[in-house]
Design a protein around this motif. Structure first.
Motif, PDB file in Angstrom:
ATOM      1  N   TYR A  41     -21.624  15.706  41.524  1.00 36.29           N
ATOM      2  CA  TYR A  41     -20.937  16.893  41.886  1.00 36.29           C
ATOM      3  C   TYR A  41     -20.540  17.713  40.652  1.00 36.29           C
ATOM      4  O   TYR A  41     -21.061  19.120  40.786  1.00 36.29           O
ATOM      5  CB  TYR A  41     -19.851  16.739  42.807  1.00 36.29           C
ATOM      6  N   LEU A  51     -23.083  22.794  46.750  1.00 35.01           N
ATOM      7  CA  LEU A  51     -23.642  22.785  48.120  1.00 35.01           C
ATOM      8  C   LEU A  51     -24.869  22.041  48.282  1.00 35.01           C
ATOM      9  O   LEU A  51     -25.072  21.049  48.983  1.00 35.01           O
ATOM     10  CB  LEU A  51     -23.819  24.120  48.272  1.00 35.01           C
ATOM     11  N   ILE A  52     -25.890  21.879  47.177  1.00 28.09           N
ATOM     12  CA  ILE A  52     -27.014  21.206  47.235  1.00 28.09           C
ATOM     13  C   ILE A  52     -26.781  19.517  47.015  1.00 28.09           C
ATOM     14  O   ILE A  52     -27.290  18.889  47.804  1.00 28.09           O
ATOM     15  CB  ILE A  52     -28.251  21.720  46.198  1.00 28.09           C
ATOM     16  N   THR A  53     -25.729  19.311  46.481  1.00 25.32           N
ATOM     17  CA  THR A  53     -25.265  17.985  46.100  1.00 25.32           C
ATOM     18  C   THR A  53     -24.501  17.672  47.451  1.00 25.32           C
ATOM     19  O   THR A  53     -25.045  16.474  48.196  1.00 25.32           O
ATOM     20  CB  THR A  53     -24.271  17.688  45.157  1.00 25.32           C
ATOM     21  N   TYR A  54     -23.841  18.490  48.087  1.00 26.49           N
ATOM     22  CA  TYR A  54     -23.253  18.083  49.183  1.00 26.49           C
ATOM     23  C   TYR A  54     -24.179  17.857  50.571  1.00 26.49           C
ATOM     24  O   TYR A  54     -24.123  16.499  50.954  1.00 26.49           O
ATOM     25  CB  TYR A  54     -22.228  19.187  49.765  1.00 26.49           C
ATOM     26  N   VAL A  55     -25.068  18.605  50.391  1.00 26.73           N
ATOM     27  CA  VAL A  55     -26.250  18.345  51.544  1.00 26.73           C
ATOM     28  C   VAL A  55     -26.898  17.089  51.283  1.00 26.73           C
ATOM     29  O   VAL A  55     -27.166  16.339  52.433  1.00 26.73           O
ATOM     30  CB  VAL A  55     -27.311  19.668  51.374  1.00 26.73           C
ATOM     31  N   PHE A  56     -27.290  17.029  50.035  1.00 28.53           N
ATOM     32  CA  PHE A  56     -28.074  15.580  50.089  1.00 28.53           C
ATOM     33  C   PHE A  56     -27.225  14.301  49.917  1.00 28.53           C
ATOM     34  O   PHE A  56     -27.614  13.293  50.989  1.00 28.53           O
ATOM     35  CB  PHE A  56     -28.547  15.528  48.447  1.00 28.53           C
ATOM     36  N   GLU A 111     -23.779  14.052  51.530  1.00 26.55           N
ATOM     37  CA  GLU A 111     -23.338  13.954  52.967  1.00 26.55           C
ATOM     38  C   GLU A 111     -24.219  14.125  54.073  1.00 26.55           C
ATOM     39  O   GLU A 111     -24.079  13.482  55.255  1.00 26.55           O
ATOM     40  CB  GLU A 111     -22.099  14.997  52.948  1.00 26.55           C
ATOM     41  N   LEU A 112     -24.956  15.059  54.129  1.00 29.87           N
ATOM     42  CA  LEU A 112     -25.944  15.174  55.236  1.00 29.87           C
ATOM     43  C   LEU A 112     -27.146  14.569  55.328  1.00 29.87           C
ATOM     44  O   LEU A 112     -27.634  14.024  56.362  1.00 29.87           O
ATOM     45  CB  LEU A 112     -26.216  16.663  55.334  1.00 29.87           C
ATOM     46  N   LEU A 113     -27.885  14.163  54.338  1.00 25.52           N
ATOM     47  CA  LEU A 113     -29.038  13.440  53.952  1.00 25.52           C
ATOM     48  C   LEU A 113     -28.636  12.083  53.794  1.00 25.52           C
ATOM     49  O   LEU A 113     -29.447  11.104  53.776  1.00 25.52           O
ATOM     50  CB  LEU A 113     -30.003  14.115  53.182  1.00 25.52           C
ATOM     51  N   VAL A 139     -32.048  19.942  42.810  1.00 22.82           N
ATOM     52  CA  VAL A 139     -32.781  19.139  43.943  1.00 22.82           C
ATOM     53  C   VAL A 139     -33.643  18.146  43.125  1.00 22.82           C
ATOM     54  O   VAL A 139     -33.700  17.047  43.603  1.00 22.82           O
ATOM     55  CB  VAL A 139     -33.642  20.160  44.769  1.00 22.82           C
TER      56      VAL A 139
END
Lengths: 166, 497
Positions: free
Chosen positions: A113, A145-150, A152-154, B399
């Motif tokens: 993060y 945001l990108i880190t969160y998506v990876f 928590e969401l993915l 990413v």
């Protein structure tokens, strides 16, 4: 960079010089690689050991790197000047490269993060013309945001930072 | 299972929710990757690869292949709208495609591209269905000697064909093979070149190498020139329909492009790029409207687009029948198979027919999805192109780093990403070809495996490797290809003097 007929040329342009340097570096690496291969178990031809393939690859590396040096030195098959960044962009490329290196080196200590947030802030600040605090904010938010998506969401699992625990 | 039964089975399998979703995600992700600068299909597929490890094997493989065909379409979209081809294979599309856009026919150009890609994909799938089992049948005659000739010889031939000069392909290739020897050796468990670092025992992973070489290095090159200031041409939904004359001009071009593209796909080398150039040249000779080529002729869009998609599908033939990837993206498919415990090669159709036929069926479904979804979504792609590079490029880096780190939670992979980015940047500057690097990393260990198997079977007799007609034929072909290029240069020089 142009493909030209095979002609000997004494004028060494940037690409040819660069390829000679790369060929030399690979040659040195190939020599070290081959020498180390002799320290691995060779086995027999009927039951080859771990050293057989590296020996073949090492010799091939030496031959190909000599070919590369020779091709650059004695032919103009690949020639030209190394493309330079547009005016004022060298600083940007170098700074961005430094930011990426910093991100990679700090990642194990500060975690994904903080690492992504910091990198995002620095990178957007470097690339964006505009109000500085906005660039820092946008960049940090983007990284987080990108880190969160990876994570928590993915559901991608990443190691936490050794200093931060996050 | 005969070809027709196999294809029907594949289509049935491709219509299951799991594979439908994989095709959809892959096609959309591929299009986004093709539209956006910085990430090409290799880096994009490499990012997806670790996510597929927890899925069933066919899902990951279908996703990667769908990304490949999606990226062809995405790259051509920017070619039409911005005169900036996203991929080398879209360079010819930009010539007439952007000219059509300037005449207000951007929508028609995009439709012709999408429909042509689908038709080429459909023709390609039928041809793959016919060719692959035949080639796999021949492959069943293969032993270690033939496999070694195929893998090592194919790698050498690919490296020679890919690079402009001999060193341009061979040097990256051998460095890739060299990296592939690092780690714990499979048979004797000997640690090779690990420098007493425990993490190095796992070897060099393909994901950070591919993303570093093709992704981060590309970003650094993009940074060298100021971001594009051109605004993408706006496309309204109602402008998507071609006129009757445009339809009439497109049909024969689609057919010709499909055949040319598929033939190139069977050959080693950058088939999608070469096929688009070849089909454009063909149109200049045979198209009814050849004089208009270069100024917005429909054939100039239809044929190259059909060709590059057919080449992508044609590449499935050597991949599925012989386990030989002729492109860096398909090298990732091989990697995905190996990680999932699937042996690529002629036995794939026998041992894993569901994977073989499902992939073929899924390619047709992915092409259909590209056709159905991408045209209505053209407004979305235009908006994507408006994202400032100052946000896009850092986002891609984050990413990429997360993707690499997540593969094995290993810092080695993260550092390898940085190292490969530097290597890729320097190599691109000096006109080395990067695809042989990735192919060397993937195929090198396979070549070692077949070499050792052959030596074990023959009790150390090296003549075993040139004892069968198939092996001899393959090596002779490789020799002709490698030497032939040099002889051609000599003749060209003599003609000039």
């Amino acid at each position: 960079m142009t493909m030209a007929a095979t002609e000997t040329s004494t004028t060494m342009d940037g690409v040819r010089r660069g390829r000679m340097i790369v060929g030399t570096v690979v040659l040195i690496a190939g020599l070290a690689y081959t020498v180390h291969a002799f320290s691995l178990p060779l086995g027999t031809m009927a039951q080859p050991g771990a050293a057989l393939f590296p020996l073949i690859v090492g010799v091939a590396t030496i031959v190909i790197s000599i070919l590369t040096i020779g091709e650059a030195r004695f032919t103009t098959k690949v020639t030209g000047e190394v493309g330079r960044p547009a005016p004022g962009r060298t600083r940007v490329v170098l700074a961005m490269s430094g930011a990426i290196v910093g991100y990679l080196l700090l990642l194990p200590f500060i975690g994904p993060y903080l690492g992504a947030g910091l990198f995002g802030a620095v990178a957007v600040l470097l690339l964006r013309d505009g109000v500085r605090w906005k660039s820092v904010l946008y960049g940090a938010a983007l990284g987080l945001l990108i880190t969160y998506v990876f994570i928590e969401l993915l559901g991608v699992r990443l190691a936490a930072g050794s200093l931060t625990g996050v | 299972m005969g070809p027709l039964d196999g294809l029907l089975f594949g289509l049935e399998s491709a219509l299951t929710p799991e594979l439908l979703l994989a095709s959809l995600v892959g096609a959309l992700a591929g299009t986004i990757i093709g539209v956006l600068p910085g990430l090409g299909p290799v880096a994009g597929a490499a990012l997806v690869l670790p996510l597929t490890f927890s899925m069933s094997p066919i899902v990951g493989i279908v996703m990667i292949a769908a990304i490949y065909v999606g990226s062809m379409y995405g790259g051509s979209t920017t070619a039409v709208l911005l005169n900036m081809p996203g991929e080398a294979a879209s360079v010819m599309t930009a010539v007439d495609g952007h000219a059509m856009a300037q005449k207000g026919r951007a929508g028609a150009a995009l439709s012709i591209m999408a429909i042509g890609s689908f038709i080429a994909g459909a023709i390609g799938v039928v041809l793959v269905t016919l060719f692959s089992p035949v080639l796999a049948g021949v492959g069943l005659l293969f032993g270690p000697a033939e496999y070694l000739a195929l893998v090592a010889g194919g790698l050498i031939a690919l490296a020679r064909v890919a690079g402009g000069s001999a060193a341009s392909g061979f040097l990256p290739m051998i460095v890739g093979v060299l990296l592939g020897t690092i780690g714990q050796e499979a048979i004797t468990s000997t640690f090779r070149y690990t420098m007493d670092v425990p993490e190095m025992a796992l070897g060099v992973d393909l994901v950070p190498v591919a993303i570093g070489l093709f992704g981060i290095a590309e970003l650094l090159l993009l940074l060298e020139n100021p971001g594009r200031s051109a605004k993408p041409t706006r496309v309204r939904f109602r402008e998507l329909l071609p006129t009757r004359d445009e339809w009439r001009a497109a049909w024969p071009a689609w057919g010709r492009g499909s055949v040319v593209g598929f033939a190139f796909g069977l050959l080693p080398g950058p088939s999608a790029t070469l096929s688009s150039f070849a089909s454009y040249r063909l149109e200049k000779s045979v198209a009814r409207n050849k004089k208009a080529l270069g100024t917005g002729a429909v054939e100039g869009v239809a044929a190259p687009e059909a060709a590059n998609n057919a080449a992508a599908i044609g590449g499935l033939v050597p991949l599925l029948s012989l386990g030989l990837p002729f492109s860096a993206t398909f090298a990732l498919v091989i990697s995905a198979m190996v990680v999932q415990g699937i042996e690529p090669g002629p036995l794939l159709i026998e041992d894993n027919p569901e994977i073989f036929w499902s992939l073929i069926g899924a390619m047709l479904v992915a092409n259909l999805m590209l056709l159905v979804l991408n045209l209505p979504l053209v407004g979305v792609w235009v908006q994507l192109l408006r994202i400032p590079q100052s946000l896009l490029l850092p986002g891609i880096v984050v990413v990429a780093v997360i993707g690499c780190y997540s593969v094995r939670n290993s810092l080695l992979d993260v550092y390898m990403l940085g190292l490969m980015a530097a290597v890729g940047y320097v190599m691109r500057k000096l006109s080395f070809d990067l695809a042989p690097f990735v192919l060397g990393l993937v195929l090198g260990p396979l070549a070692e495996k077949h070499l050792r198997e052959g030596l074990f079977l023959s009790r150390g007799d090296m003549s075993y490797f040139v004892s069968s007609p198939i092996a001899i034929t393959l090596w002779v072909l490789v020799l002709l290809l490698v030497v032939g290029a040099g002889i051609r240069t000599v003749f060209t020089r003599r003609r000039r003097t």
